[in-house]
Design an enzyme around this catalytic site. Structure first.
Site, PDB file in Angstrom:
ATOM      1  N   HIS A 270      -5.487  66.032  66.651  1.00 22.45           N
ATOM      2  CA  HIS A 270      -6.556  65.229  66.042  1.00 22.45           C
ATOM      3  C   HIS A 270      -7.310  66.047  64.986  1.00 22.45           C
ATOM      4  O   HIS A 270      -7.527  65.575  63.862  1.00 22.45           O
ATOM      5  CB  HIS A 270      -7.504  64.754  67.157  1.00 22.45           C
ATOM      6  CG  HIS A 270      -8.703  64.006  66.685  1.00 22.45           C
ATOM      7  ND1 HIS A 270      -8.929  62.679  66.991  1.00 22.45           N
ATOM      8  CD2 HIS A 270      -9.765  64.389  65.919  1.00 22.45           C
ATOM      9  CE1 HIS A 270     -10.073  62.283  66.425  1.00 22.45           C
ATOM     10  NE2 HIS A 270     -10.594  63.310  65.774  1.00 22.45           N
ATOM     11  N   GLU A 271      -7.675  67.267  65.352  1.00 21.12           N
ATOM     12  CA  GLU A 271      -8.439  68.111  64.411  1.00 21.12           C
ATOM     13  C   GLU A 271      -7.568  68.529  63.229  1.00 21.12           C
ATOM     14  O   GLU A 271      -8.041  68.569  62.090  1.00 21.12           O
ATOM     15  CB  GLU A 271      -9.015  69.341  65.122  1.00 21.12           C
ATOM     16  CG  GLU A 271      -9.976  69.038  66.255  1.00 21.12           C
ATOM     17  CD  GLU A 271     -11.035  67.998  65.925  1.00 21.12           C
ATOM     18  OE1 GLU A 271     -11.483  67.936  64.759  1.00 21.12           O
ATOM     19  OE2 GLU A 271     -11.384  67.222  66.825  1.00 21.12           O
TER      20      GLU A 271
ATOM     21  N   HIS B  57      -7.524  65.989  60.504  1.00 19.30           N
ATOM     22  CA  HIS B  57      -8.722  65.964  59.649  1.00 19.30           C
ATOM     23  C   HIS B  57      -8.541  66.838  58.404  1.00 19.30           C
ATOM     24  O   HIS B  57      -9.087  66.535  57.336  1.00 19.30           O
ATOM     25  CB  HIS B  57      -9.941  66.477  60.414  1.00 19.30           C
ATOM     26  CG  HIS B  57     -10.650  65.435  61.231  1.00 19.30           C
ATOM     27  ND1 HIS B  57     -11.210  64.306  60.680  1.00 19.30           N
ATOM     28  CD2 HIS B  57     -10.894  65.362  62.565  1.00 19.30           C
ATOM     29  CE1 HIS B  57     -11.785  63.576  61.648  1.00 19.30           C
ATOM     30  NE2 HIS B  57     -11.600  64.192  62.797  1.00 19.30           N
TER      31      HIS B  57
ATOM     32  N   GLN C  48     -15.503  67.434  58.344  1.00 21.32           N
ATOM     33  CA  GLN C  48     -16.485  66.541  58.980  1.00 21.32           C
ATOM     34  C   GLN C  48     -17.919  66.978  58.720  1.00 21.32           C
ATOM     35  O   GLN C  48     -18.843  66.176  58.887  1.00 21.32           O
ATOM     36  CB  GLN C  48     -16.257  66.467  60.492  1.00 21.32           C
ATOM     37  CG  GLN C  48     -14.977  65.744  60.881  1.00 21.32           C
ATOM     38  CD  GLN C  48     -14.831  65.692  62.386  1.00 21.32           C
ATOM     39  OE1 GLN C  48     -14.312  66.619  62.992  1.00 21.32           O
ATOM     40  NE2 GLN C  48     -15.289  64.628  63.002  1.00 21.32           N
TER      41      GLN C  48
ATOM     42  N   CYS D 112     -13.878  60.024  67.882  1.00 14.98           N
ATOM     43  CA  CYS D 112     -14.131  61.013  66.827  1.00 14.98           C
ATOM     44  C   CYS D 112     -15.608  61.012  66.504  1.00 14.98           C
ATOM     45  O   CYS D 112     -16.226  59.940  66.429  1.00 14.98           O
ATOM     46  CB  CYS D 112     -13.312  60.642  65.587  1.00 14.98           C
ATOM     47  SG  CYS D 112     -13.539  61.765  64.198  1.00 14.98           S
ATOM     48  N   LEU D 113     -16.155  62.200  66.309  1.00 12.97           N
ATOM     49  CA  LEU D 113     -17.582  62.299  65.991  1.00 12.97           C
ATOM     50  C   LEU D 113     -17.911  61.678  64.637  1.00 12.97           C
ATOM     51  O   LEU D 113     -19.070  61.425  64.351  1.00 12.97           O
ATOM     52  CB  LEU D 113     -18.023  63.775  66.024  1.00 12.97           C
ATOM     53  CG  LEU D 113     -17.931  64.455  67.405  1.00 12.97           C
ATOM     54  CD1 LEU D 113     -18.283  65.927  67.292  1.00 12.97           C
ATOM     55  CD2 LEU D 113     -18.832  63.755  68.417  1.00 12.97           C
TER      56      LEU D 113
ATOM     57  N   GLY E  71     -13.867  68.398  69.697  1.00 11.66           N
ATOM     58  CA  GLY E  71     -13.420  69.147  68.529  1.00 11.66           C
ATOM     59  C   GLY E  71     -14.166  68.714  67.286  1.00 11.66           C
ATOM     60  O   GLY E  71     -14.751  67.622  67.244  1.00 11.66           O
TER      61      GLY E  71
HETATM   62 CO    CO Z   1     -12.287  63.578  64.625  1.00 13.25          CO
END
Ligand code: CO
Length: 152
Positions: free
Chosen positions: A130-131, A134, A51, A88-89, A46
């Protein structure tokens, strides 16, 4: 379409609250297209707009061959709980265990402004939670226990 730069933990943009999308226009479509390319290239589950430096309530999720684009999402119900590992990216090289609801129902708009609803459980529910976090400036490391370096 293009690959966008993914901001890393420490960048203050990741800590800001994102704004609702008001125009379902070409700019939104470009953002979503770029986010898909960026997510695929990074091999993630995701990616949320903040981000990539865009403070809009938008995220994309790709789990088990299912792909979702969510604009102005709301988690309208949650049930149960699960513990599992997350990464997480925006937090390269780490992972940690996070408690999440076992299942969630998400309501969101698609890129054309049409409302849809999705019921998710297990890892897909985890990815949505999770997303969603953000969009409020919350990163999983805030909630994780056993935060560890990758490549034990
Ligand atoms: Co993330």
């Amino acid at each position: 379409m293009a690959i966008r730069n993914i901001l890393q933990l420490g960048d203050e943009t990741l800590r800001k609250k994102s704004f609702e999308v008001t125009a379902f226009d070409q700019k939104l479509h470009e953002l979503l297209d770029d986010m898909k390319d960026t997510l695929i290239k990074a091999n993630g589950a995701g990616l949320a707009a903040p981000q990539v430096g865009v403070l809009r309530r938008v995220f994309v999720v790709s789990v088990d061959g299912e792909y979702f684009e969510c604009v102005n999402p709301k988690i309208v119900s949650k049930s149960g709980s699960q513990d599992g590992e997350e990464g997480c990216l925006s937090v390269r090289g780490k992972y940690g265990s996070v408690k999440r609801p076992y299942s969630v129902t998400v309501e969101a708009f698609d890129r054309f402004g049409k409302l849809f609803k999705v019921n998710a459980k297990g890892f897909l529910a985890r990815a949505f939670c999770h997303e969603y976090d953000h969009l409020d400036g919350i990163i999983y490391v805030d909630k994780a226990t056993n935060l560890q370096e990758e490549g034990r």
